[in-house]
Enzyme design. Structure first.
Site, mmCIF file in Angstrom:
data_model
loop_
_atom_site.group_PDB
_atom_site.id
_atom_site.type_symbol
_atom_site.label_atom_id
_atom_site.label_comp_id
_atom_site.label_asym_id
_atom_site.label_seq_id
_atom_site.Cartn_x
_atom_site.Cartn_y
_atom_site.Cartn_z
ATOM 1 N N HIS A 62 0.823 -1.213 0.000
ATOM 2 C CA HIS A 62 0.000 0.000 0.000
ATOM 3 C C HIS A 62 0.859 1.266 0.000
ATOM 4 O O HIS A 62 1.899 1.334 0.640
ATOM 5 C CB HIS A 62 -0.891 0.051 1.245
ATOM 6 C CG HIS A 62 -2.099 -0.816 1.153
ATOM 7 N ND1 HIS A 62 -2.762 -1.286 2.255
ATOM 8 C CD2 HIS A 62 -2.783 -1.288 0.070
ATOM 9 C CE1 HIS A 62 -3.792 -2.016 1.870
ATOM 10 N NE2 HIS A 62 -3.815 -2.034 0.557
ATOM 11 N N PRO A 119 0.416 3.657 3.123
ATOM 12 C CA PRO A 119 0.059 2.500 3.941
ATOM 13 C C PRO A 119 -0.727 2.924 5.170
ATOM 14 O O PRO A 119 -0.759 4.099 5.536
ATOM 15 C CB PRO A 119 1.428 1.937 4.339
ATOM 16 C CG PRO A 119 2.311 3.143 4.387
ATOM 17 C CD PRO A 119 1.827 4.065 3.292
ATOM 18 N N HIS A 148 5.514 1.005 8.676
ATOM 19 C CA HIS A 148 6.535 -0.027 8.888
ATOM 20 C C HIS A 148 6.313 -1.000 7.745
ATOM 21 O O HIS A 148 5.208 -1.549 7.605
ATOM 22 C CB HIS A 148 6.362 -0.705 10.248
ATOM 23 C CG HIS A 148 7.461 -1.679 10.561
ATOM 24 N ND1 HIS A 148 8.381 -1.467 11.569
ATOM 25 C CD2 HIS A 148 7.798 -2.870 9.989
ATOM 26 C CE1 HIS A 148 9.227 -2.478 11.607
ATOM 27 N NE2 HIS A 148 8.886 -3.349 10.644
ATOM 28 N N HIS A 207 5.449 -3.553 5.047
ATOM 29 C CA HIS A 207 4.751 -4.833 5.066
ATOM 30 C C HIS A 207 4.141 -5.089 3.694
ATOM 31 O O HIS A 207 3.867 -4.167 2.927
ATOM 32 C CB HIS A 207 3.668 -4.856 6.153
ATOM 33 C CG HIS A 207 2.666 -3.742 6.041
ATOM 34 N ND1 HIS A 207 2.955 -2.435 6.391
ATOM 35 C CD2 HIS A 207 1.377 -3.731 5.622
ATOM 36 C CE1 HIS A 207 1.897 -1.673 6.205
ATOM 37 N NE2 HIS A 207 0.928 -2.429 5.724
ATOM 38 N N HIS A 242 1.046 -7.228 1.690
ATOM 39 C CA HIS A 242 -0.227 -7.927 1.807
ATOM 40 C C HIS A 242 -0.225 -9.152 0.889
ATOM 41 O O HIS A 242 0.197 -9.063 -0.279
ATOM 42 C CB HIS A 242 -1.386 -6.997 1.437
ATOM 43 C CG HIS A 242 -1.484 -5.784 2.319
ATOM 44 N ND1 HIS A 242 -2.364 -5.704 3.367
ATOM 45 C CD2 HIS A 242 -0.794 -4.616 2.311
ATOM 46 C CE1 HIS A 242 -2.218 -4.539 3.976
ATOM 47 N NE2 HIS A 242 -1.268 -3.855 3.355
#
Length: 317
Positions: free
Chosen positions: A239, A242, A246, A248, A250
């Site tokens: 994203h 986001p 931090h 990440h 999906h």
């Protein structure tokens, strides 16, 4: 507070203040209220967010679905078409709704989960440096403490599906809290990097390619071994902006289409990010992901909305 909200009796203490959002696509309501046993005179209640979403029907329950009906009510009939309302029997194995709680909820949480008017903005590298980067840097570590708790094994350790312990390029994979942990068609995992230096995809460099390729490879392996989803069955994306800063990734069943977060603009396919980094130069200058103008939707409750909306007047076609 949240650790105490584990049973029906505690949930029934919820006092509704207002509805933050209703989402017909996910059959969900997001409510703002409080769980205070009693509001002390002159004091403000501790605000909490309660999101209640109907769980999906699973193909694995197809043979038991009609026998498990507790009641039906006729709505209408027209030629060969008939409409009914139906109620399923209570089941300890198959819940009807999934409940997510944020307590205490800050003003930032409330804005995030409120219904929002969206605009599309263009974020040039200059706007990123002037507006977005300082905004991200201003977030205190407490905002992602829950992420740190996961990475250190303080919480959700039993849910971790894969872990690479490298502090700079390692990550772990676990189910996302949006998933009901049962319905494969709505499978939703997340890979979280250990390094806190990668706040968003703007921070990715060529040196992170090994980590990104590993996430793609291990996610496919884990999902194939545990849930039988084969090649091409996953959609991996990042994203921007986001929901938390931090890094990440999906990891979602490719057939799942029940999330606004997968719309064009906000979701960037991991394969595309890898390809961009592969053709990036090796020099010390601006990287591709730093130098791109990113276009995305921004809600009017987002902390960047006012500044980014005003900055659009500076851009020329």
């Amino acid at each position: 507070m949240a650790n105490l909200l584990k049973d029906l009796e505690s949930l029934r203490k919820f006092k509704l203040h207002r509805i933050l959002n209703e989402d017909p696509s996910t059959h969900a309501l997001t409510l703002l209220g409080s769980f205070d046993a009693e509001d002390k005179e002159g004091s403000e209640p501790t605000l909490s967010i309660l999101r209640i979403e109907k769980t999906p029907l699973s193909a694995g329950d197809a043979d038991r679905l009609v026998p498990s009906l507790a009641n039906v009510r006729f709505i209408e009939n027209n030629d060969i078409y008939t409409w009914l309302f139906g109620w399923l029997e209570a089941s300890s194995e198959k819940p009807d709704v999934k409940i997510n709680i944020i307590s205490p909820a800050t003003d930032i949480h409330i804005r995030k989960y409120s219904a929002q008017r969206l605009i599309v903005v263009n974020e040039t590298p200059e706007l990123y440096e002037r507006i977005v980067k300082p905004y991200i840097a201003a977030f205190p570590p407490s905002r992602t403490r829950w992420v740190t708790d996961i990475l250190t094994g303080k919480t959700e350790a039993e849910k971790v599906l894969f872990k690479d312990d490298c502090p700079d390029y390692g990550y772990l994979i676990l189910p996302d809290m949006k998933w009901d942990l049962t319905t494969v068609s709505s499978l939703y995992l997340v890979a979280i990097a250990f390094s806190s230096n990668i706040r968003s995809l703007r921070d990715l460099r060529k040196r992170h390619l090994g980590m990104l390729r590993s996430i793609k490879r291990e996610a496919a392996r884990v999902v194939k071994e545990r849930w039988g989803v084969g090649r091409g069955g996953l959609r991996l994306f990042v994203h921007y902006q986001p929901s938390y800063y931090h890094f990440h990734v999906h990891i979602v069943n490719a057939n799942y289409a029940g999330s606004m977060g997968m719309t064009v603009g906000q979701a960037h396919l991991l394969d595309d990010i890898i390809s961009l980094l592969e053709v990036d130069g090796e020099g010390d200058g601006r990287t591709i992901l730093e130098g791109m103008t990113l276009t995305y939707g921004l809600g009017d409750q987002h902390g960047l909305f006012t500044a980014m909306e005003g900055a659009q007047d500076e851009l020329r076609e």
